[in-house]
Every structure is written in structure tokens, then in C-alpha cells.
Design a protein around this motif. Structure first.
Motif, mmCIF file in Angstrom:
data_model
loop_
_atom_site.group_PDB
_atom_site.id
_atom_site.type_symbol
_atom_site.label_atom_id
_atom_site.label_comp_id
_atom_site.label_asym_id
_atom_site.label_seq_id
_atom_site.Cartn_x
_atom_site.Cartn_y
_atom_site.Cartn_z
ATOM 1 N N PRO A 1 66.130 -27.834 67.882
ATOM 2 C CA PRO A 1 65.415 -26.550 67.786
ATOM 3 C C PRO A 1 66.359 -25.365 67.889
ATOM 4 C CG PRO A 1 65.006 -27.619 69.903
ATOM 5 C CD PRO A 1 65.719 -28.621 69.059
ATOM 6 N N PHE A 2 67.465 -25.532 68.623
ATOM 7 C CA PHE A 2 68.516 -24.513 68.692
ATOM 8 C C PHE A 2 69.808 -25.227 69.087
ATOM 9 C CE2 PHE A 2 66.315 -24.693 72.735
ATOM 10 C CZ PHE A 2 67.340 -24.821 73.651
ATOM 11 N N TRP A 3 70.941 -24.576 68.824
ATOM 12 C CA TRP A 3 72.240 -25.205 69.053
ATOM 13 C C TRP A 3 72.553 -25.271 70.545
ATOM 14 C CZ3 TRP A 3 77.476 -22.300 68.333
ATOM 15 C CH2 TRP A 3 78.525 -23.164 68.644
ATOM 16 N N ARG A 4 72.842 -26.502 71.000
ATOM 17 C CA ARG A 4 73.300 -26.721 72.364
ATOM 18 C C ARG A 4 74.137 -27.990 72.376
ATOM 19 N NH1 ARG A 4 67.383 -28.151 75.001
ATOM 20 N NH2 ARG A 4 66.892 -29.946 73.676
ATOM 21 N N SER A 5 75.057 -28.089 73.344
ATOM 22 C CA SER A 5 75.985 -29.220 73.374
ATOM 23 C C SER A 5 75.300 -30.511 73.824
ATOM 24 C CB SER A 5 77.161 -28.906 74.306
ATOM 25 O OG SER A 5 76.694 -28.640 75.623
ATOM 26 N N ARG A 6 74.252 -30.394 74.590
ATOM 27 C CA ARG A 6 73.549 -31.580 75.085
ATOM 28 C C ARG A 6 72.511 -32.020 74.055
ATOM 29 N NH1 ARG A 6 69.037 -32.156 78.657
ATOM 30 N NH2 ARG A 6 69.036 -34.194 79.704
ATOM 31 N N ILE A 7 72.609 -33.278 73.628
ATOM 32 C CA ILE A 7 71.704 -33.810 72.609
ATOM 33 C C ILE A 7 70.558 -34.545 73.296
ATOM 34 C CG2 ILE A 7 71.483 -35.332 70.610
ATOM 35 C CD1 ILE A 7 74.455 -34.933 70.090
ATOM 36 N N VAL A 8 69.349 -34.068 73.073
ATOM 37 C CA VAL A 8 68.136 -34.701 73.608
ATOM 38 C C VAL A 8 67.401 -35.326 72.420
ATOM 39 C CG1 VAL A 8 65.989 -34.354 74.864
ATOM 40 C CG2 VAL A 8 68.020 -32.983 75.430
ATOM 41 N N LEU A 9 67.361 -36.667 72.393
ATOM 42 C CA LEU A 9 66.780 -37.353 71.249
ATOM 43 C C LEU A 9 65.321 -36.962 71.016
ATOM 44 C CD1 LEU A 9 68.273 -40.961 71.681
ATOM 45 C CD2 LEU A 9 69.073 -39.096 70.206
ATOM 46 N N ALA A 10 64.585 -36.706 72.090
ATOM 47 C CA ALA A 10 63.173 -36.365 71.939
ATOM 48 C C ALA A 10 62.971 -35.026 71.249
ATOM 49 C CB ALA A 10 62.495 -36.350 73.308
ATOM 50 N N ASP A 11 63.991 -34.171 71.281
ATOM 51 C CA ASP A 11 63.864 -32.843 70.670
ATOM 52 C C ASP A 11 64.265 -32.824 69.196
ATOM 53 O OD1 ASP A 11 63.009 -31.870 73.067
ATOM 54 O OD2 ASP A 11 64.955 -31.090 73.688
ATOM 55 N N LEU A 12 64.859 -33.914 68.717
ATOM 56 C CA LEU A 12 65.320 -33.931 67.332
ATOM 57 C C LEU A 12 64.127 -34.058 66.384
ATOM 58 C CD1 LEU A 12 68.454 -36.257 67.594
ATOM 59 C CD2 LEU A 12 68.317 -33.772 67.847
ATOM 60 N N ALA A 13 64.105 -33.199 65.371
ATOM 61 C CA ALA A 13 63.003 -33.200 64.405
ATOM 62 C C ALA A 13 63.489 -32.559 63.106
ATOM 63 C CB ALA A 13 61.789 -32.445 64.952
ATOM 64 N N PHE A 14 62.671 -32.698 62.066
ATOM 65 C CA PHE A 14 63.011 -32.157 60.748
ATOM 66 C C PHE A 14 62.347 -30.803 60.504
ATOM 67 C CE2 PHE A 14 63.693 -36.696 60.320
ATOM 68 C CZ PHE A 14 64.880 -36.762 59.598
ATOM 69 N N ASP A 15 62.017 -30.114 61.582
ATOM 70 C CA ASP A 15 61.312 -28.846 61.433
ATOM 71 C C ASP A 15 62.129 -27.822 60.663
ATOM 72 O OD1 ASP A 15 59.312 -30.009 62.875
ATOM 73 O OD2 ASP A 15 59.798 -29.016 64.773
ATOM 74 N N ASN A 16 63.457 -27.774 60.905
ATOM 75 C CA ASN A 16 64.288 -26.795 60.208
ATOM 76 C C ASN A 16 64.353 -27.091 58.708
ATOM 77 O OD1 ASN A 16 65.203 -25.122 62.432
ATOM 78 N ND2 ASN A 16 66.362 -26.906 63.120
ATOM 79 N N PHE A 17 64.436 -28.380 58.355
ATOM 80 C CA PHE A 17 64.436 -28.733 56.935
ATOM 81 C C PHE A 17 63.086 -28.412 56.297
ATOM 82 C CE2 PHE A 17 67.802 -31.447 58.623
ATOM 83 C CZ PHE A 17 68.801 -31.262 57.674
#
Length: 578
Positions: free
Chosen positions: A345-361
Motif C-alpha cells: 500500500p506504501f513503500w516500507r522496508s518491512r514486507i508484510v505478506l498480508a498487505d500485499l495486493a494488486f490494488d496499485n495495478f
């Protein structure tokens, strides 16, 4: 020898007929290029440098004494020199490994070193910013935390990409594939008998490369040096994104600030700096031509040549790993960073798998402006690359046949746009064609005219390297046996220079697809392109959307560049890719 001389003396009419069609064909082409290339330059120089009909020497004095110009010149020279010193040897060595040794992996090996072309320099720079920013970089932040946890005191700026080391690193990574495509085209058609003879005389692998293979493609090496110098001077995206953050200003950024951060825009000063760059680059090109003329040209063996690959033995896998490491640094890691940020949803160094989505695409695809930008950039890249390569290839063939001063004059004509910063040339195109009577401002055509002129030098350098590598013997033999100029070009020259033309096409396509400088001046809401969209997203700080468009650019460019490089291989290589 006597038979050869008799045939030559018996065919004066054939030789005359060979030159006339070329002249008829070249006249309209040169007129069109003159209108596209020289008219904008002349118009903007007259209007900006001599607005009252006479030179304004005070303006020259103010421009050359402006604060910051000397530092920008020094930084540009350092970057151009280091990029050339690093990029040319690495690119040529990779080309030799893949074209002349058994380190190749079939067709895949030819694509690996040019994979960085699939990402525009701005996308690669943004990807490495996501990786090596000391505050939120995926690699830099964990590295700093691990070193601090181990009791090692480290300053964040020491590992930041926003530094001299980071800038040189990105410039060199960007330069290698452009060198590779020129050198690989030369190596692919080189007669292997030279290397085989050297091996039979007991020369080792590296001596064979340094003393036989490398001198045989000296024209391509010289062209690679020219490409690195010209492109490094005019590169804006990496310098603006990484250099500005490190307070390292180069000439391209300096000129951009004159035009966009001054009121009123200091167009006259930008043009004066562009003219001085033109003189410098023209001098470098003439020096390269003089050196190449003294050293002669290598001989290509023709369509029947089958390269006998040099066995590297125990060095085979280290060579392959070196190529893979380069691809990892230039493409895989930056592209992964772009994809991860695009899914966040926004750039951050910590990757949270639950937050990953194709919303930006999804948001990007729902935007009609974004779809129009991708479509316009793709069509412009195809048309501009094709037009520039066809024009430059024809000029290179005719210039090689003409020789002497005419060859030099035609070479200078095709190199002139390289000496003008893209953003300054875009201003000239806008002044020349954007208003009455043509009124092309805000249209698709004005961008096409600018792109063809801007990237004509790139196509010319690749074409000249291929034509000079062939030499004149084969065309002379075709003429002696009565072949027409058209048939000679189609059956003899074109198959041999096709790899170089394909390499030039691929480079131009990738460059146009992510072009920023001309897009900043000539593109807008009515004719959006990817460069305009990138500038808008970067100014707004929407990094996730920026990462999404970088990923899309990579996919589009990968399909087109890979197809062209595979189709443009020499015919014998298509049956010997194992």
C-alpha cells in the motif's frame, strides 16, 4: 590479379550506375533529416542566442561564469570517464564470452546481458533506491541493523545509494548492455579463422581475446566508447533521482533546472551550454574516426561462417556466474523491488505478506490516462526505432561507399543531435513545429519527430559499426559480377549488418519507452506518454504507483526487445544455438 583488373576496367558504367540511385535516394532522406534535426537547432539558437539579430556576448559571459556550472562540468566529466572505463571493458568481455566461447547457454545467453535494457534507467534507479536507501531500503536497512546489532558502528550514509559510489555504480550498470549489443553484433560475424590460427600458435584464452579478437572488432569498441561518452553526458533520470539526493549535480540536471526552475526560463543559457557540448562531442567523434581509419577494418567471413567456440575449461562456470551476477544486480533485484513496492500500500522496508495486493495495478489499469500513456509510448518506440534505424543504416551504407570527406560529413549530420541535450532539443522542436503554421503541439507526431532526431545518433553509431565491420570487398565483388545496387544491398550487405541494426533498434526502443527529457517538454494531458506519467508520479511522491508502471514497462520492453534480438541474429547462429 590481371583478370580482376580487366573486369574492373570493363565495368565503368556499372560503377557509375551504382552511385546514381544512391544519390537519388539520399537526397529526400537528407532533406527530411535536415528539416527534423537542423531546423529546430537553428531556430532556437537564432531566437535565444541572438534575439536582436546579433550575438549577445554578455549572455555568454554570464552563462560561463554562473555559479555551479564548473562543478556540474567536473562531475559530468568524472561520470562519463568512469562509466566508459568500467562499462566498455565489461560489455565487450561479456560479448566475447557469449559469442566466441562455450560459456553460452544457447539463445538464452544472448538475452541475459541485454536484460537491463528491458528496464529504463529511471526504473532501474528507482528499484535501487528501494533497495539501498538507508532509511527504508530492502537491503540497506537490514544490513545497517545487523551491523549495529553486532556492535559495528556504521553510518547510514556509508551504505546509501545516494552517493558518488552509488551514482557511478548505476551509470556503469546502465552502460554495459549498450556496449554489449554493439560488440556482440561485431563478434557474431567475425571470421573464426583468426582465433583458430592464434590457438594453433599456442596463444592462451585471454591472450587470444586481447591480441586477436579484441583488435578485430576495434571499430565496434570505438563506437562503444562514443556511445558511453555521449549517453553519459546526456543521461538525466539517474542523475536527477540519485545524484540530486547526494548533492551531485551534472550538466543534464543543470540544464533542466535552467529551463524549469528559473523564471523566466533561461533558455539562452541552456542553448549556449548545448552548443559547447556539441563542439566537444563532435571533436570526440572525429578523433574516434581518425583512430579507426588508421587501424583499418576487420573482415567478416560471410553467411557460411560457423564459429568454432573457444573452450574455457574450468573457467566456463565462473564466466557464466559473472554474467548471472550482472543480470541479478541490474535487473532481477531492481525489478523485484519494484514489484514488491507496487504490491504494498506504501513503500516500507518491512514486507508484510498480508498487505500485499494488486490494488496499485488495478488502479493504474482503471486510469484511461495511464492506458493511453502506455499505448502511445509503445507505438512511438516502435515507429521511432524503425525510422531511425532505417535512415541511419541507409546513410551508413552510402557513406561507406562514398568514403573520404563525404563519409565524414554524413557521419557528422547523424551525430549532431547527440551534442544537444534532449531537453534543449525538445524546446527547439516545440518552437519549430508546435505553433503556426504546423501547430503540432500536444500531438503524437511532434513526439515522433523529436524521438527520431534525438535517437538518430544511437542508430547511426550501431549502423556504422556494423557497416565498417563488413568492409568493401564483398560489395565490390557483387558489383564486378553485375549485381545492381539494390540486389547488392539486399543479398550481401543487409544480412551481414542486420545483427547491428537489430541491436540499435532494441536500444532505441527501450530508451524511447521510458524517455523523460523530451516528454517533460512535449508531452501533456492530450498526448500522454510514460515519461510524462513517471514525472507526475515522482513529483507527487506516489512510489507504489511509480513501481507499478516500472513493472509494466519491463514486461512490454522484454517482449519487444527479446523478439527483435532473436530475429536479428545471423542466420548461421540460428542453427547453432546449442
Amino acid at each position: 590479379m590481371s583478370a580482376y583488373m580487366a573486369q574492373e576496367l570493363a565495368r565503368p558504367a556499372a560503377r557509375a550506375r551504382y552511385r546514381v540511385p544512391a544519390a537519388w535516394l539520399m537526397a529526400p532522406l537528407l532533406l527530411a533529416l535536415g528539416a527534423i534535426v537542423f531546423y529546430p537547432i537553428i531556430l532556437i539558437v537564432v531566437r535565444a542566442v541572438a534575439p536582436g539579430g546579433h550575438p549577445d556576448w554578455a549572455l555568454w559571459a554570464d552563462t560561463l561564469s554562473a555559479p555551479g556550472l564548473l562543478a556540474a562540468v567536473r562531475n559530468t566529466v568524472i561520470l562519463a570517464a568512469t562509466t566508459t572505463v568500467i562499462g566498455v571493458p565489461v560489455g565487450v568481455f561479456f560479448a566475447w564470452l557469449i559469442e566466441r566461447t562455450d560459456a553460452r547457454w544457447g539463445s538464452l545467453s544472448r538475452l541475459l546481458p541485454v536484460i537491463p535494457l528491458l528496464l529504463p534507467p529511471v526504473a532501474m534507479a528507482i528499484g535501487w533506491l528501494f533497495l539501498a536507501d538507508p532509511r527504508a531500503g530492502f537491503l540497506a536497512r537490514p544490513l545497517i541493523e545487523a551491523m549495529q546489532a553486532a556492535g559495528i558502528a556504521v553510518e547510514a550514509d556509508r551504505v546509501a545509494i545516494q552517493s558518488w559510489a552509488g551514482l557511478i555504480f548505476l551509470y556503469a550498470l546502465w552502460a554495459v548492455p549498450h556496449v554489449y549489443v554493439i560488440a556482440a553484433a561485431a563478434f557474431s560475424g567475425l571470421d573464426p579463422s583468426l582465433e583458430e590460427a592464434a590457438r594453433m600458435c599456442g596463444k592462451g584464452r585471454l591472450r587470444c581475446f586481447a591480441q586477436v579478437s579484441l583488435p578485430a572488432i576495434r571499430h565496434a569498441v570505438g563506437s562503444s566508447v562514443l556511445v558511453c561518452v555521449i549517453s553519459s553526458i546526456g543521461l538525466y533520470s539517474i542523475a536527477a533521482l540519485i545524484g540530486s539526493a547526494a548533492r551531485i549535480e551534472v550538466l543534464s540536471v543543470y540544464i533542466y533546472r535552467l529551463l524549469n526552475f528559473s523564471y523566466p526560463p533561461k533558455t539562452s543559457q541552456a542553448v549556449i551550454i548545448g552548443l559547447l557540448l556539441m563542439v566537444v562531442i563532435a571533436s570526440i567523434w572525429l578523433l574516434q574516426r581518425r583512430i579507426a581509419a588508421r587501424t583499418g577494418h576487420a573482415q567478416i567471413g560471410g553467411m557460411g561462417v560457423r564459429p568454432n567456440l573457444l573452450a574455457l575449461g574450468g573457467w566456463r562456470w565462473p564466466a557464466r556466474l559473472a554474467v548471472l551476477l550482472y543480470v541479478l544486480l541490474t535487473s532481477v533485484l531492481p525489478l523485484l523491488a519494484l514489484i514488491v513496492v507496487a504490491l504494498q500500500p506504501f513503500w516500507r522496508s518491512r514486507i508484510v505478506l498480508a498487505d500485499l495486493a494488486f490494488d496499485n495495478f488495478a488502479e493504474f489499469g482503471a486510469s484511461s490516462a495511464a492506458r493511453d500513456a502506455i499505448w502511445n509510448s509503445t507505438m512511438l518506440a516502435i515507429c521511432a526505432a524503425t525510422a531511425a534505424v532505417l535512415a541511419a543504416g541507409l546513410i551508413a551504407v552510402v557513406a561507406r561507399h562514398a568514403g573520404g570527406r563525404r563519409e565524414q560529413a554524413l557521419g557528422i549530420v547523424t551525430k549532431v543531435p547527440a551534442a544537444i541535450p534532449h531537453i534543449v532539443f525538445a524546446v527547439g522542436v516545440l518552437v519549430a513545429f508546435g505553433f503556426a503554421p504546423l501547430r503540432l503541439g500536444g500531438t503524437w507526431l511532434i513526439l515522433l519527430l523529436a524521438y527520431v532526431a534525438i535517437y538518430l545518433p544511437t542508430a547511426s553509431i550501431a549502423s556504422e559499426a556494423s557497416v565498417q565491420q563488413v568492409g568493401n570487398q564483398l560489395t565490390e565483388a557483387s558489383r564486378i559480377f553485375g549485381a545492381s545496387p539494390t540486389r547488392t544491398f539486399r543479398a550481401v550487405q543487409l544480412p551481414l549488418i542486420l545483427p547491428g541494426l537489430a541491436a540499435g533498434w532494441a536500444s532505441i526502443f527501450a530508451l524511447v519507452l521510458g524517455e523523460l527529457n523530451a516528454a517533460a517538454i512535449l508531452s501533456g494531458p492530450r498526448n500522454p506518454v510514460i515519461g510524462y506519467l513517471i514525472l507526475t508520479l515522482f513529483d507527487n511522491g506516489t512510489y507504489s504507483q511509480l513501481a507499478a508502471i516500472g513493472s509494466i514497462i519491463g514486461i512490454v520492453s522484454a517482449i519487444a526487445v527479446s523478439a527483435v534480438l532473436l530475429l536479428g541474429r545471423p542466420r548461421f547462429a540460428r542453427s547453432a544455438t546449442a
